[in-house]
Each structure stands twice: as structure tokens, then as C-alpha cells.
Design an enzyme around this catalytic site. Structure first.
Site, short mmCIF file in Angstrom:
data_model
loop_
_atom_site.label_atom_id
_atom_site.label_comp_id
_atom_site.label_asym_id
_atom_site.label_seq_id
_atom_site.Cartn_x
_atom_site.Cartn_y
_atom_site.Cartn_z
N ASN A 107 10.53 2.29 40.52
CA ASN A 107 10.74 3.73 40.64
C ASN A 107 9.59 4.58 40.12
OD1 ASN A 107 12.64 6.07 41.01
ND2 ASN A 107 12.27 6.23 38.81
N GLN A 173 6.30 9.00 32.68
CA GLN A 173 6.64 7.99 33.69
C GLN A 173 6.91 8.67 35.03
OE1 GLN A 173 9.83 6.41 31.35
NE2 GLN A 173 9.21 4.32 31.76
N ARG A 203 14.35 -8.61 38.52
CA ARG A 203 15.34 -7.64 38.08
C ARG A 203 14.76 -6.27 38.43
NH1 ARG A 203 15.26 -3.28 34.22
NH2 ARG A 203 17.27 -3.09 33.18
N ASP A 205 14.36 -2.61 38.40
CA ASP A 205 14.67 -1.55 37.45
C ASP A 205 15.01 -0.24 38.19
OD1 ASP A 205 14.46 -0.59 34.60
OD2 ASP A 205 12.97 0.73 35.51
N LEU A 210 15.14 5.75 43.80
CA LEU A 210 13.85 5.65 44.52
C LEU A 210 13.52 6.89 45.36
CD1 LEU A 210 13.80 1.93 45.72
CD2 LEU A 210 13.20 2.89 43.49
N GLU A 212 14.42 11.03 46.82
CA GLU A 212 14.97 12.33 46.44
C GLU A 212 15.37 13.06 47.73
OE1 GLU A 212 11.64 11.51 45.60
OE2 GLU A 212 12.48 10.48 43.85
N GLU A 247 19.44 -3.22 38.97
CA GLU A 247 19.86 -2.43 37.81
C GLU A 247 20.33 -1.08 38.34
OE1 GLU A 247 18.87 -0.05 33.82
OE2 GLU A 247 17.57 0.04 35.54
N HIS A 312 18.51 -4.66 25.71
CA HIS A 312 17.42 -4.00 25.00
C HIS A 312 17.57 -2.49 24.94
CE1 HIS A 312 16.59 -3.80 29.23
NE2 HIS A 312 15.72 -2.83 29.00
N ASP A 313 18.50 -1.93 25.69
CA ASP A 313 18.71 -0.48 25.69
C ASP A 313 19.87 -0.13 24.76
OD1 ASP A 313 16.69 0.16 27.52
OD2 ASP A 313 17.99 -0.31 29.22
C1 NOJ Z 1 15.97 0.79 32.51
C2 NOJ Z 1 15.41 -0.07 31.41
O1 NOJ Z 1 16.38 -1.00 31.01
C3 NOJ Z 1 14.99 0.84 30.28
O2 NOJ Z 1 14.60 0.11 29.15
C4 NOJ Z 1 13.90 1.74 30.77
O3 NOJ Z 1 13.57 2.66 29.75
C5 NOJ Z 1 14.32 2.51 32.03
N1 NOJ Z 1 14.95 1.66 32.99
C6 NOJ Z 1 13.13 3.16 32.68
O4 NOJ Z 1 12.31 2.18 33.27
#
Ligand code: NOJ
Length: 560
Positions: A107, A173, A203, A205, A210, A212, A247, A312-313
Site C-alpha cells: 500500500n 508512509q 503476508r 500488508d 490500495l 481510493e 491482512e 507485533h501491533d
Molecule cells: C499493519 C502492520 O501490522 C503494522 O505494524 C503497520 O504499522 C501497518 N500495517 C502499516 O504498514
């Protein structure tokens, strides 16, 4: 050495272990984990019993979003090693029968990616159209801000060329412009590059974002599905047997679309299930889980859910109602430092107040509900978190290998570690570490290892159907899993008291329940209602052995 499982549906049978290279093992004493360090720990992972590894982003990046801000899609972040190191890691993992899943960040890129550096330098840059620009912030007003604690808008002003650029995450980003065919080509090339090296799965992300389109919330648009179908088609031709994981933090009905007609993603996370496991164990009631399972549609045969407890989030609370979110915050994140955006930035053990019974029960749910389970590194030893570190760093601390310096993670000067290891009296590396837990059979590590073995002894859990048992006692969450004539009966006591439950087993008259860990046989099923007693947060996994194989006299401890 074991060869990898060649079944094209391999992703249904694996147990995935999620690893940040940075946090696992530092082989060159620079205070940062690296690929050679990870290679050295592969035998540990095999011994633990996981069968696939998901590596968090490891390509070059300024690491302002831990590598999800990509500066170079084709090279490894220098502190983690080289592309050769990655290839060696991949080969070594495959030799041990481990599948490898890496990240595809589609993205957005980092604002330090050469495409963006050029794009922002001039409106006539050949890369200008790689990103999404506007003279005003009026466009796409119906779009939510995801990182609401740090960003106020999805638009950021670029002073040099005097336009705003679009970003769904951090302002550093910028989102790629998928309406530009060149961007689509670039990303397809990235995919081919990593699959050519031999990775088994990607995976993907932030997939819903993607494209708009005005008048929409800019999520799950038909154009996104069309692009993913195109990508899948190319993979099926050029790289059969590889896997794509979506995701998409969305409700099950929306996620269903990402499986397409078996022509889009092979796997997708089940985001809404996860917080409901935490509500159910807090309330001692199965209803939240049963409700979300009821709302979960059938998915195509070759597709699979990816399920998880932590990652991890932050523990994201997007897929819950406002009421449920308030409940989870008040129960699990009383201290405001435990919250981030609309989630909870804590690890499994602290969330369970370090109660072993609850931790094991959560793992029991993870390993027996439909889907492929993902274990977050360190959760096998019950690692803690550090809410004093910013962003999501508190759940990304160094892996705790031993009670040695830096928890055995690195020989570097402690002050040069990327972040300090956990050092408090409950979760510190002196107390919680692999070396000690490997030595005794009732440690969290040893018990989970055994649970993995039992799970992997059958295909029921990865592939079977699920039927919830609506017993009268709501505190017990029981279900059948069935696959290819095999039946498992799972019972989980979500409450802190001993519970008694009658389960209707009339369908299995003449079968023998065999407890899967001890192989202990329970009395033959003769009555429709079978009685079980469960200790607080206790669980049972039974194989229901059919009458015929009973006569064949399979082994097992007798029990009248
Ligand atoms: C999802 C990821 O798991 C996260 O860690 C990241 O900050 C965002 N996507 C943006 O890429």
C-alpha cells in the site's frame, strides 16, 4: 532433516511463528538481531514444534514503522544482514521442514524510498504519479484515520511542490497510487522477486486500502479485488503452491470477498475473533465467541483463516462494538499507557495477569478453533511487555533466551541494544527465559510444545469442520471438530470456578473418548448426555474413537 510438506494446501496444516528479525538473536554484537542469529535459532524453533515462520519486514527502511516503511523492496536492512544471509536462512529453514512467509507491503513506501524522493521533488518527476496527490484535503473525506494517536489527517502537505499527498498510516508512509499501471507492475515484480528466491508465502500488508474512490470509505474497493486477482493468477501460473495471506482488518463478510472464488487470497486473518476470546475469558462466558463464529461465513475449500492471540501491533479493537471496546479497555488497559490508537499494547501473559491457567486456556482455544494458528515470538515462554516504551515497542523487546547478560539475546554493551530487554521481577529475563523453561516439563514452553505435538498428530484442527455444543452451562465452550471421519471433542472452561457440564453425545453412541495428551480412555459413550467436570480455566481435548477401531484394540491406558 525433514523436507517441507509438498501438499499445495500446506498452509492449512502449519503452526506459524511470527518473528521480528531485530528482536530474535544478535550474532554480531551490534545490539540488533540479525539473519545469521535467526539461522542459529532454527533448531530451537523446530524443537518447539512450529512448522512455518513469518518474518516481519526486513528490507531496507528508516524503521520509523519498524520496516513497514520500505526504502528498498529488494535489499535487506544492513543491520539484519544481506540478501545472501536471507537466502541461507531460507535454505536452512527449508532443510528443516519449515515454511517461510515474508511481508509484502503493497500500500505504501517510506518517504525515503527513491520513488517518493523523486516524486516530491518536482511535479514533472516520472515518479510523481506513483503516489496520490491533491491540491486540497477535501478528497476522500469518508476515510477514517487509522493511526489516530499520531495522525490527524490522511493528507500531508508537501511544501516544495505545493500539493498534499495521501497516506493511510504515518505521514512518512505515502500511499502508492494503484491506479497507475506502472505501480502495479512494480509491485508484481517485487512479488516475483521474493517468490523466485523461494519464499513460500507472502503476508500482504494493509490490503483493503490500495485504491481510493470518492464517495466511499476507500476500503475493500472492487479495484483492489481486481488487482489481487491479477496477482493471484500470475502466481498460480509461475509459482504454484505458494500462499497469499491477507491482512484485512475487517468484518468477516468483507474478508470473505478476499478469498474470491478461490482466485484471490489463500488465507486471511480472522481479526474479529481475537478480541472476543479476550472478552469471553474475562467474562467467563462463551457467548462472545459463539456469536462471532455464527457470523463467520463458510469459506471456499482451499481457503483458510489465520488466527492469533497477539502480534507485533496493539491488540486492535476495530472489529468490536463501542461497548465491547470500553469493556476491554477497562478490563485489560486500566493504565492509559497500555492503550494505543484504539487498541491495547500489551502481551498475552500480562493480559492474563500471568495466570498460567488462563494462558494455557487461551492457547487451547488458539490451537483448536478453525484456522491456522500464529504464535507471536516470546509468547511461548510468557514474555512480558514494557508500557514505558513508545508506540508498539513495548511488545517488541529482545527475545529472552537465558539469564545471561541481555537475556542471552546479545553480547553487546546493554546500552547499545535497540531497546532494553524486560527486566522487572515478574517477567524479567532472569526469571522468564528459554534456558530455564526447556528444563522442566510443566513450564509454559514445555506445555505449549506438547500441545503443538498433539495438534500436529491429526489434521482435524487445521482442516476440520466445527460444531458448537450448546450445553446449558454457558461458562463452558465446547465443540466438535471433524475431518475425514475423525472426531475431536474440545471443552474449555472459561470461568475461574470448577464447572460441571452435560454434553449431548448421542451422535457418538458406542464411541470412546480418548484424552489426547495422556491417551487415557474415558468410559464408553452409552448415554446421550455425558458428564464432564472441568477445573477453573481447565480444558480437555478428546479424540472420539469409533466403535470399530475400539474393537481393533488401539493402545491407551484402560479406564473402566
Ligand atoms: C499493519 C502492520 O501490522 C503494522 O505494524 C503497520 O504499522 C501497518 N500495517 C502499516 O504498514
Amino acid at each position: 532433516m525433514t523436507a517441507v510438506n509438498r501438499d499445495p494446501l500446506w498452509y492449512k496444516d502449519v503452526i506459524i511463528y511470527e518473528i521480528p528479525v531485530k528482536s530474535f538473536f544478535d550474532s554480531n554484537r551490534d545490539g540488533i538481531g540479525d539473519l545469521p542469529g535467526l539461522i542459529g535459532k532454527l533448531d530451537y524453533l523446530v524443537d518447539l514444534g512450529v512448522t512455518a515462520l513469518w518474518l516481519l519486514p526486513f528490507t531496507d527502511s528508516p524503521l520509523r514503522d519498524d520496516g513497514y516503511d520500505i526504502r528498498d523492496y529488494y535489499n535487506v536492512y544492513p543491520h539484519y544482514g544481506t540478501l545472501n544471509d536471507f537466502q541461507r536462512f531460507l535454505d536452512e529453514a527449508h532443510l528443516r521442514g519449515l515454511r517461510v512467509i515474508t511481508e509484502l507491503v503493497l500500500n505504501h513506501t517510506s518517504n525515503t524510498h527513491p520513488w517518493f524522493v523523486s516524486a516530491r521533488s518536482s511535479r514533472s518527476s516520472p515518479y510523481r504519479d506513483y503516489y496520490v496527490w491533491s491540491d486540497t484535503t477535501e478528497k476522500y473525506q469518508g476515510t477514517r484515520v487509522i493511526f489516530s494517536d499520531s495522525e490527524k489527517s490522511n493528507w500531508t502537505w508537501e511544501p516544495k511542490t505545493r500539493q498534499y499527498y495521501w497516506h493511510r498510516f504515518f505521514h512518512h508512509q505515502p500511499d502508492l497510487n494503484f491506479d497507475n499501471p506502472k505501480v502495479q507492475e512494480e509491485l508484481l515484480n517485487v512479488v516475483k522477486f521474493w517468490f523466485s528466491l523461494g519464499v513460500d508465502g507472502l503476508r500482504c500488508d494493509a490490503v483493503p486500502y490500495l485504491f481510493e474512490r470518492e464517495g466511499t470509505n476507500c476500503e475493500n474497493l472492487p479495484e483492489t479485488h481486481a488487482f489481487m486477482k491479477r496477482l493471484r493468477k500470475e502466481i498460480d501460473v509461475q509459482f504454484p503452491g505458494r500462499m497469499l495471506l491477507a491482512e484485512a482488518n475487517q468484518w468477516p463478510q468483507e474478508v470473505l470477498e478476499y478469498f474470491g472464488n478461490e482466485d484471490e487470497f489463500h488465507m486471511a486473518y480472522h481479526f474479529p475473533l481475537m478480541p472476543r476470546l479476550f472478552i469471553a475469558i474475562a467474562q467467563g462466558n462463551r457467548k462472545p465467541i459463539v456469536d462471532i463464529l455464527d457470523q463467520t461465513p463458510q469459506i471456499p475449500d482451499s481457503c483458510q483463516w489465520a488466527i492469533f492471540l497477539r502480534n507485533h501491533d496493539e491488540l486492535t479493537l476495530e472489529m468490536v462494538t463501542d461497548q465491547e471496546r470500553d469493556y476491554l479497555w477497562s478490563y485489560y488497559a486500566k493504565d492509559s499507557r497500555m492503550r494505543l490508537n484504539i487498541g491495547i499494547r500489551r502481551r498475552l501473559s500480562p493480559l492474563m495477569q500471568n495466570d498460567r491457567r488462563k494462558i494455557d486456556l487461551m492457547q487451547s482455544l488458539l490451537l483448536t478453533l478453525p484456522g491456522t494458528p500464529i504464535l507471536y515470538y516470546g509468547d511461548e515462554i510468557g514474555m512480558g511487555d514494557n508500557i514505558h516504551l513508545g508506540d508498539r515497542n513495548g511488545v517488541r523487546t529482545p527475545m529472552q533466551w537465558s539469564s545471561d547478560k541481555n537475556g542471552g539475546f546479545s553480547r553487546a554493551d546493554p546500552s547499545s541494544l535497540y531497546i532494553p530487554p524486560i527486566q522487572n521481577p515478574v517477567y524479567g529475563y532472569q526469571v522468564v527465559n528459554v534456558e530455564s523453561q526447556i528444563r522442566y516439563p510443566t513450564s509454559p514452553l514445555s506445555v505449549l510444545r506438547q500441545m503443538f505435538q498433539v495438534r500436529q498428530s491429526t489434521r482435524i484442527f487445521g482442516r476440520g469442520t466445527l460444531t458448537v455444543i450448546h450445553s446449558r452451562n454457558q461458562k463452558v465452550f465446547a465443540y466438535f471438530r471433524e475431518y475425514g471421519g475423525e472426531v475431536a471433542l474440545i471443552l474449555n472452561n472459561l470461568s475461574d470456578a470448577t464447572e460441571s457440564v452435560y454434553v449431548d453425545l448421542s451422535r457418538f453412541n458406542g464411541y470412546v473418548p480418548v484424552e489426547m495428551f495422556s491417551q487415557t480412555q474415558f468410559p464408553l459413550i452409552r448415554k446421550a448426555r455425558f458428564h464432564f467436570t472441568l477445573s477453573p480455566y481447565g480444558f480437555f481435548w478428546f479424540h472420539l474413537r469409533p466403535p470399530r477401531s475400539e474393537k481393533a484394540g488401539k493402545k491407551g491406558k484402560g479406564n473402566p
